[in-house]
Motif scaffolding. Structure first.
Motif, mmCIF file in Angstrom:
data_model
loop_
_atom_site.group_PDB
_atom_site.id
_atom_site.type_symbol
_atom_site.label_atom_id
_atom_site.label_comp_id
_atom_site.label_asym_id
_atom_site.label_seq_id
_atom_site.Cartn_x
_atom_site.Cartn_y
_atom_site.Cartn_z
ATOM 1 N N ILE A 62 0.844 -1.188 0.000
ATOM 2 C CA ILE A 62 0.000 0.000 0.000
ATOM 3 C C ILE A 62 0.881 1.240 0.000
ATOM 4 O O ILE A 62 1.851 1.333 0.753
ATOM 5 C CB ILE A 62 -0.989 0.001 1.197
ATOM 6 C CG1 ILE A 62 -1.976 1.159 1.085
ATOM 7 C CG2 ILE A 62 -0.270 0.022 2.524
ATOM 8 C CD1 ILE A 62 -3.185 1.029 1.972
ATOM 9 N N GLU A 63 0.565 2.125 -0.924
ATOM 10 C CA GLU A 63 1.239 3.414 -1.052
ATOM 11 C C GLU A 63 2.752 3.317 -0.961
ATOM 12 O O GLU A 63 3.400 4.053 -0.231
ATOM 13 C CB GLU A 63 0.677 4.399 -0.025
ATOM 14 C CG GLU A 63 -0.782 4.711 -0.274
ATOM 15 C CD GLU A 63 -1.372 5.691 0.710
ATOM 16 O OE1 GLU A 63 -0.706 6.047 1.697
ATOM 17 O OE2 GLU A 63 -2.518 6.104 0.475
ATOM 18 N N GLY A 64 3.321 2.391 -1.702
ATOM 19 C CA GLY A 64 4.775 2.279 -1.809
ATOM 20 C C GLY A 64 5.452 1.366 -0.814
ATOM 21 O O GLY A 64 6.670 1.208 -0.855
ATOM 22 N N ASP A 65 4.714 0.739 0.077
ATOM 23 C CA ASP A 65 5.323 -0.122 1.090
ATOM 24 C C ASP A 65 4.728 -1.518 1.056
ATOM 25 O O ASP A 65 3.501 -1.687 1.032
ATOM 26 C CB ASP A 65 5.103 0.456 2.494
ATOM 27 C CG ASP A 65 5.870 1.741 2.731
ATOM 28 O OD1 ASP A 65 7.047 1.822 2.330
ATOM 29 O OD2 ASP A 65 5.280 2.667 3.325
ATOM 30 N N TYR A 66 5.632 -2.520 1.113
ATOM 31 C CA TYR A 66 5.179 -3.897 1.270
ATOM 32 C C TYR A 66 4.792 -4.103 2.732
ATOM 33 O O TYR A 66 5.454 -3.594 3.638
ATOM 34 C CB TYR A 66 6.278 -4.890 0.880
ATOM 35 C CG TYR A 66 6.536 -4.911 -0.601
ATOM 36 C CD1 TYR A 66 5.717 -5.653 -1.449
ATOM 37 C CD2 TYR A 66 7.577 -4.190 -1.152
ATOM 38 C CE1 TYR A 66 5.929 -5.663 -2.819
ATOM 39 C CE2 TYR A 66 7.805 -4.190 -2.519
ATOM 40 C CZ TYR A 66 6.978 -4.930 -3.341
ATOM 41 O OH TYR A 66 7.194 -4.935 -4.691
ATOM 42 N N ILE A 67 3.736 -4.845 2.948
ATOM 43 C CA ILE A 67 3.281 -5.167 4.303
ATOM 44 C C ILE A 67 3.931 -6.497 4.681
ATOM 45 O O ILE A 67 3.594 -7.546 4.125
ATOM 46 C CB ILE A 67 1.744 -5.251 4.357
ATOM 47 C CG1 ILE A 67 1.135 -3.929 3.889
ATOM 48 C CG2 ILE A 67 1.272 -5.632 5.758
ATOM 49 C CD1 ILE A 67 -0.353 -4.002 3.613
ATOM 50 N N LYS A 68 4.881 -6.436 5.597
ATOM 51 C CA LYS A 68 5.697 -7.607 5.938
ATOM 52 C C LYS A 68 4.867 -8.820 6.326
ATOM 53 O O LYS A 68 5.158 -9.935 5.895
ATOM 54 C CB LYS A 68 6.673 -7.269 7.064
ATOM 55 C CG LYS A 68 7.775 -6.335 6.632
ATOM 56 C CD LYS A 68 8.707 -6.001 7.783
ATOM 57 C CE LYS A 68 9.705 -4.942 7.326
ATOM 58 N NZ LYS A 68 10.582 -4.512 8.418
ATOM 59 N N GLU A 69 3.841 -8.618 7.132
ATOM 60 C CA GLU A 69 3.009 -9.743 7.575
ATOM 61 C C GLU A 69 2.298 -10.399 6.396
ATOM 62 O O GLU A 69 2.168 -11.618 6.336
ATOM 63 C CB GLU A 69 1.972 -9.277 8.610
ATOM 64 C CG GLU A 69 2.558 -8.699 9.867
ATOM 65 C CD GLU A 69 2.879 -7.203 9.745
ATOM 66 O OE1 GLU A 69 2.451 -6.558 8.763
ATOM 67 O OE2 GLU A 69 3.587 -6.682 10.622
ATOM 68 N N ALA A 70 1.823 -9.592 5.468
ATOM 69 C CA ALA A 70 1.117 -10.125 4.298
ATOM 70 C C ALA A 70 2.079 -10.877 3.382
ATOM 71 O O ALA A 70 1.745 -11.950 2.870
ATOM 72 C CB ALA A 70 0.423 -8.997 3.536
ATOM 73 N N VAL A 71 3.279 -10.344 3.179
ATOM 74 C CA VAL A 71 4.273 -11.029 2.346
ATOM 75 C C VAL A 71 4.669 -12.348 2.996
ATOM 76 O O VAL A 71 4.834 -13.368 2.310
ATOM 77 C CB VAL A 71 5.498 -10.123 2.080
ATOM 78 C CG1 VAL A 71 6.606 -10.888 1.373
ATOM 79 C CG2 VAL A 71 5.081 -8.903 1.248
#
Length: 189
Positions: A62-71
């Motif tokens: 979201i908005e330029g950042d990977y969400i670590k938990e989702a990855v």
């Protein structure tokens, strides 16, 4: 997590609520590369596995950042189901899958046939098929084999190739498309 007298809202909860109300337009084939460079505000991945019976539907960027938990959830979902081995999936491959899904304007999730493959699994599959590469990008967490129930192999391959971000293999006889983040190339029919 909430406790009596306090309210704690997780980032994931906020993002989930945001995603539930967000409406985004699917990019066209002409701007697929722009989508991969950050043209979209959110990136979502929807898949299920016929092998494990599991499914995943997550916003991972979201908005330029990977969400670590989702990855991390995606990495586990795309594990080698035969050995239960988990490898970090290259986010470029995840982005290609998500962009292709958006280009197809598809509502149904992908069916994942193969994500990460351990060397043992890759060798076993090579012994059964000439179509399995000795140094497959699956072993590096950089490739996936997918189908989409309401789209043809040709349609899926065209969308993935429009991203111009990696390899796209058409396996019409087996009804799946290979996507990877290696060199840009196409093969199959």
């Amino acid at each position: 997590m909430t406790t009596e007298g306090s309210l704690s809202i997780s980032r994931r909860g906020i993002l989930g609520a945001f995603a539930a109300t967000a409406i985004t337009a699917a990019p066209t084939f002409s701007n697929a590369a722009g989508f991969l460079r950050g043209g979209g505000d959110i990136r979502r991945l929807r898949m299920y596995s016929g092998r494990t019976g599991e499914s995943i539907d997550t916003i991972y960027w979201i908005e330029g950042d990977y969400i670590k938990e989702a990855v991390k959830e995606i990495n586990y979902f795309m594990r080698d189901w035969r050995t239960n081995g988990v490898k970090s999936i290259d986010t470029r491959t995840i982005d290609i899958m998500a962009a292709s899904h958006n280009l197809l304007d598809a509502n149904k999730p992908y069916m994942m046939l193969s994500g990460y493959r351990s060397p043992q699994t890759n060798n076993m599959l090579r012994s059964r098929s000439r179509g399995v590469a000795k140094n497959s990008l699956h072993m590096k967490g950089q490739a996936v084999d997918l189908r989409l129930g309401d789209r043809s192999v040709g349609q899926i391959a065209k969308a993935a190739a429009a991203c111009r971000a990696g390899g796209v293999g058409r396996y019409s006889g087996s009804n799946f498309v290979h996507m990877d983040c290696g060199p840009v190339r196409t093969w199959g029919r």
